[in-house]
Design a protein around this motif. Structure first.
Motif, PDB file in Angstrom:
ATOM      1  N   PRO A  28       4.390  11.228  -3.977  1.00 18.83           N
ATOM      2  CA  PRO A  28       4.516   9.877  -3.407  1.00 18.83           C
ATOM      3  C   PRO A  28       4.903   8.813  -4.439  1.00 18.83           C
ATOM      4  O   PRO A  28       5.465   7.781  -4.076  1.00 18.83           O
ATOM      5  CB  PRO A  28       3.121   9.601  -2.840  1.00 18.83           C
ATOM      6  CG  PRO A  28       2.494  10.935  -2.656  1.00 18.83           C
ATOM      7  CD  PRO A  28       3.070  11.830  -3.716  1.00 18.83           C
ATOM      8  N   GLU A  29       4.619   9.085  -5.720  1.00 19.08           N
ATOM      9  CA  GLU A  29       4.983   8.106  -6.758  1.00 19.08           C
ATOM     10  C   GLU A  29       6.495   7.917  -6.830  1.00 19.08           C
ATOM     11  O   GLU A  29       6.997   6.915  -7.365  1.00 19.08           O
ATOM     12  CB  GLU A  29       4.410   8.519  -8.127  1.00 19.08           C
ATOM     13  CG  GLU A  29       5.070   9.705  -8.811  1.00 19.08           C
ATOM     14  CD  GLU A  29       4.574  11.063  -8.302  1.00 19.08           C
ATOM     15  OE1 GLU A  29       3.799  11.092  -7.318  1.00 19.08           O
ATOM     16  OE2 GLU A  29       4.979  12.093  -8.879  1.00 19.08           O
ATOM     17  N   ARG A  30       7.265   8.865  -6.231  1.00 15.61           N
ATOM     18  CA  ARG A  30       8.725   8.744  -6.282  1.00 15.61           C
ATOM     19  C   ARG A  30       9.276   7.738  -5.256  1.00 15.61           C
ATOM     20  O   ARG A  30      10.461   7.440  -5.252  1.00 15.61           O
ATOM     21  CB  ARG A  30       9.381  10.119  -6.090  1.00 15.61           C
ATOM     22  CG  ARG A  30       9.077  11.050  -7.254  1.00 15.61           C
ATOM     23  CD  ARG A  30       9.844  12.348  -7.180  1.00 15.61           C
ATOM     24  NE  ARG A  30       9.333  13.282  -8.184  1.00 15.61           N
ATOM     25  CZ  ARG A  30       9.740  14.537  -8.319  1.00 15.61           C
ATOM     26  NH1 ARG A  30      10.661  15.020  -7.523  1.00 15.61           N
ATOM     27  NH2 ARG A  30       9.228  15.322  -9.253  1.00 15.61           N
ATOM     28  N   TRP A  31       8.368   7.241  -4.393  1.00 18.16           N
ATOM     29  CA  TRP A  31       8.796   6.166  -3.482  1.00 18.16           C
ATOM     30  C   TRP A  31       9.342   4.982  -4.263  1.00 18.16           C
ATOM     31  O   TRP A  31      10.235   4.275  -3.815  1.00 18.16           O
ATOM     32  CB  TRP A  31       7.616   5.682  -2.622  1.00 18.16           C
ATOM     33  CG  TRP A  31       7.463   6.379  -1.308  1.00 18.16           C
ATOM     34  CD1 TRP A  31       6.407   7.130  -0.906  1.00 18.16           C
ATOM     35  CD2 TRP A  31       8.404   6.388  -0.216  1.00 18.16           C
ATOM     36  NE1 TRP A  31       6.627   7.610   0.360  1.00 18.16           N
ATOM     37  CE2 TRP A  31       7.837   7.164   0.808  1.00 18.16           C
ATOM     38  CE3 TRP A  31       9.663   5.823  -0.005  1.00 18.16           C
ATOM     39  CZ2 TRP A  31       8.480   7.387   2.029  1.00 18.16           C
ATOM     40  CZ3 TRP A  31      10.308   6.044   1.207  1.00 18.16           C
ATOM     41  CH2 TRP A  31       9.723   6.815   2.199  1.00 18.16           C
ATOM     42  N   LYS A  32       8.752   4.779  -5.445  1.00 19.45           N
ATOM     43  CA  LYS A  32       9.187   3.645  -6.277  1.00 19.45           C
ATOM     44  C   LYS A  32      10.684   3.785  -6.592  1.00 19.45           C
ATOM     45  O   LYS A  32      11.443   2.816  -6.478  1.00 19.45           O
ATOM     46  CB  LYS A  32       8.353   3.630  -7.567  1.00 19.45           C
ATOM     47  CG  LYS A  32       8.485   2.376  -8.373  1.00 19.45           C
ATOM     48  CD  LYS A  32       7.559   2.437  -9.583  1.00 19.45           C
ATOM     49  CE  LYS A  32       7.966   1.366 -10.589  1.00 19.45           C
ATOM     50  NZ  LYS A  32       7.299   1.565 -11.869  1.00 19.45           N
ATOM     51  N   ASP A  33      11.095   4.981  -6.979  1.00 16.43           N
ATOM     52  CA  ASP A  33      12.520   5.221  -7.255  1.00 16.43           C
ATOM     53  C   ASP A  33      13.346   5.032  -5.981  1.00 16.43           C
ATOM     54  O   ASP A  33      14.418   4.426  -6.001  1.00 16.43           O
ATOM     55  CB  ASP A  33      12.730   6.655  -7.771  1.00 16.43           C
ATOM     56  CG  ASP A  33      12.251   6.824  -9.196  1.00 16.43           C
ATOM     57  OD1 ASP A  33      12.470   5.901 -10.010  1.00 16.43           O
ATOM     58  OD2 ASP A  33      11.648   7.862  -9.509  1.00 16.43           O
TER      59      ASP A  33
END
Lengths: 137, 142
Positions: A28-33
């Motif tokens: 889910p941290e890749r939502w930032k990208d």
């Protein structure tokens, strides 16, 4: 993920969009990208299977169109085996793609030999974000 | 001795080939899960009934490979489906399985990132099929 109008998304478009979706679910941290890429298009041309597609990031959505559409910020041209190899690039320290292990070196070799062509390479930030979204490693 | 394609004897020989492959052992060292290949019927090719190849793969080893029906195969963690003639092309290395999935010639169901991570293992599994002598039903003289 939306196909363009009534046209059905090609198998590779569905596959790559599915890959990004699954990657985001698992990281889910890749939502930032994903969100940082909003408004950006990336085209991928795969000559050996005669397919191309354009991915456009739009807020929480990923719009998938068959063919090269508009003026993508990054355009990638490579045969299917190299496209798969791109997905294996690991993310290293500071979120940079790791081009020093076997998977990374394979991509560098493909770039040097011309098997992988990337337009918009100078947009390093965009390219790194796209690489992270595709990475399954 | 050639084995009838997608028969129990072929499945056993295929399992032995996989377990003899050092390349597979290394490439799939962390793999866990059942992969099923669904081979769709093509009566005109003398392959009248859809079959499933159930492959219980665990950390570089094929624990079990057997022929099952379509319903059972559909319950696997990863399912790859295609008509008989496509699978024959894959087994004869006329068609790359990854490329076939990208072209929609084979349909994949399962966690995509996991499958992509093990592309090398999947390629070696195809290599293993080419080492098993096969008698294809559409090549058997009438």
């Amino acid at each position: 993920m939306y196909p363009d109008g009534d046209e059905e998304a090609s198998a590779i478009a569905t596959m790559l969009a599915g890959l990004i979706t699954a990657n985001i679910e698992q990281h889910p941290e890749r939502w930032k990208d994903f969100h940082k890429l909003s408004g950006t298009s990336v085209s991928i041309e795969v000559p050996d299977i005669e397919e191309s597609l354009t991915l456009t990031f739009a807020g929480d959505d990923l719009v998938v169109r068959n063919g090269k559409q508009g003026r993508p910020a990054v355009s990638i041209k490579a045969d299917s085996d190299v496209v798969m190899a791109l997905n294996l690039v690991k993310t290293g320290p500071l979120g940079m793609p790791n081009y020093f292990d076997e998977a990374g070196r394979n991509v560098v070799k493909a770039l040097v030999s011309g098997k992988l062509k990337i337009g918009g390479m100078w947009r390093v930030d965009t390219l790194n974000r796209v690489t992270r979204l595709f990475s399954v490693a | 001795m050639a084995y009838k394609a997608f028969s129990d004897e072929w499945a056993q020989a295929y399992k032995d080939e996989i377990n003899n492959s050092a390349v597979y052992k290394q490439a799939a060292a962390n793999w866990e899960g059942v992969v099923a290949l669904i081979v769709e019927a093509e009566p005109e090719k003398n392959f009248p009934e859809t079959k499933g190849v159930w492959m219980d793969l665990w950390h570089g080893e094929a624990r079990d490979i057997k022929i099952v029906d379509e319903g059972q195969a559909d319950k696997a963690d990863f399912v790859i489906r295609g008509p008989y003639s496509r699978w024959k092309q894959v087994a004869q290395k006329e068609l790359d399985s990854t490329k076939a999935m990208m072209q929609g010639k084979l349909k994949l169901r399962g966690d995509l990132p996991t499958i992509v991570r093990y592309t090398k293992a999947s390629q070696e599994m195809t290599e293993c099929t080419t080492r098993v002598p096969v008698e294809y039903p559409d090549e058997v003289p009438a």
